[in-house]
Design a protein around this motif. Sequence first.
Motif: not given
Length: 174
Positions: A3-9, A13-16, A20-23, A91-99
């Motif tokens: 369960g813990e590993e699935q939560g981290r995965a 995941e892209k678009c989660a 965006y926080a990691i980026c 902002c640059k890394f996180g928002l780029y992925e978001y946009f």
Amino acid sequence: MGGEEQGRARACEKCAAGYYAICTIGGMLSAGTTHLVTTPLDVLKVNMQVNPLKYYGMSSGFSTLWKEQGSSSLWKGWSAKFCGYGVQGGCKFGLYEYFKSLYPDILVDYNRTFIFFLSSASAQVFADIALCPFESVKVRVQAQPHFAKGLSDGFPKVYKTEGLAGFHDHVLNL
């Protein structure tokens, strides 16, 4: 997977939100750190722009700063530079992925290259707006010897004397 590993995965995941926080954190650390390392060059550049007759070259400029203000003068504004470019990078890394994930749903008839370009440009606009207040304080700390010691006393001083406009007008008027 447990369960813990699935939560981290799922968080990565892209678009989660976790992705965006990691980026964003990656952008903050990489941009903040790389810009911090260049602080002495930035101090000299700002002083050369403000007083080109006194600081007319790299070696003579570094020598003048060192003689007149000591070795610590080469690190003036380091906290504003580290934090400001950290925020900009985040902002640059996180928002780029978001946009990059947002725009294909809005602009369905455009190719990936255009989506990537627009995502990058959009993120850069927000990143630069976020950087401006830090850059405003940094330039003052570097170019005005008795303005403030750094970010912690520079931010309140700009706000007290000039209000919110002081965080953007000074940068635009260089």
